[in-house]
Each structure stands twice: as C-alpha cells, then as structure tokens.
Design a protein around this motif. Sequence first.
Motif, PDB file in Angstrom:
ATOM      1  N   ARG A  40       0.844  -1.167   0.015  1.00 55.43           N
ATOM      2  CA  ARG A  40      -0.056   0.081   0.025  1.00 55.43           C
ATOM      3  C   ARG A  40       0.882   1.211  -0.170  1.00 55.43           C
ATOM      4  O   ARG A  40       1.850   1.217   0.848  1.00 55.43           O
ATOM      5  N   ILE A  41       0.644   2.197  -0.861  1.00 52.18           N
ATOM      6  CA  ILE A  41       1.357   3.732  -1.035  1.00 52.18           C
ATOM      7  C   ILE A  41       0.453   4.378  -0.091  1.00 52.18           C
ATOM      8  O   ILE A  41      -0.770   4.573  -0.382  1.00 52.18           O
ATOM      9  N   ARG A  42       0.936   4.747   0.936  1.00 52.48           N
ATOM     10  CA  ARG A  42       0.467   6.073   1.691  1.00 52.48           C
ATOM     11  C   ARG A  42       0.413   7.232   1.468  1.00 52.48           C
ATOM     12  O   ARG A  42       1.462   7.865   1.023  1.00 52.48           O
ATOM     13  N   LYS A  43      -0.468   8.126   2.062  1.00 55.87           N
ATOM     14  CA  LYS A  43      -0.341   9.555   1.710  1.00 55.87           C
ATOM     15  C   LYS A  43       0.664   9.996   2.953  1.00 55.87           C
ATOM     16  O   LYS A  43       0.438   9.614   4.021  1.00 55.87           O
ATOM     17  N   LEU A  44       1.588  10.985   2.497  1.00 55.21           N
ATOM     18  CA  LEU A  44       2.317  11.570   3.501  1.00 55.21           C
ATOM     19  C   LEU A  44       1.689  12.394   4.465  1.00 55.21           C
ATOM     20  O   LEU A  44       0.510  12.950   4.301  1.00 55.21           O
TER      21      LEU A  44
END
Length: 95
Positions: A40-44
């Motif tokens: 999963r790529i998450r929001k900073l």
Amino acid sequence: MLGNYSPSNHNASRIVDSGGLAPTVMENHGTVTATLHKLRIRKLTPKECWRLMGFADEDFDNASKLNSNSQLYKQAGNSIVVNVLEEIFKQFFKE
C-alpha cells in the motif's frame, strides 16, 4: 488489476503496467492512484511533507497550532527542497 482505475483523460487515471512500474504516483485529493506489488502506498502526513522541505519539527509544531492539515499541505507544497535549490544554483555558477 493493480491500483485504482477509472477511465478518464486525467493523469489520476494512470495505472501501473503489468511489470509493476508506474509512470507516476500522484495524490488525487487524498486518493492514491496506484499500488505496487501488493504494497500500500500511503499519503504523507503534513509533518513528513514539512520535513522533506527542510523545516524543523519545531517550525511545523508552531504552524500546526494555527493551520489546518489542508493549509499545512499547501504551505509545504509552496516550498522547495533546500538541497535541490542548492544544487540548481551550483549548476548555474559552475565554472
């Protein structure tokens, strides 16, 4: 299928290819548009964005007392990474 895909002409519709490479990873109003290899790529967070721009945590903490997360993201987005700017200037003044 990898990532979120909705057919439109916007860059947010771009998706990773079958080799797992994305032409770009973009934030689209809080929605990440691609994932890679089941990760999963998450929001900073706003604080992470400020750190990337070279601000001290103390500066962020002071700003976060007066601003919403939305404003903190915008403020970080209006900044430039100091190391990048230094390298740009070095290229201008290279002998």
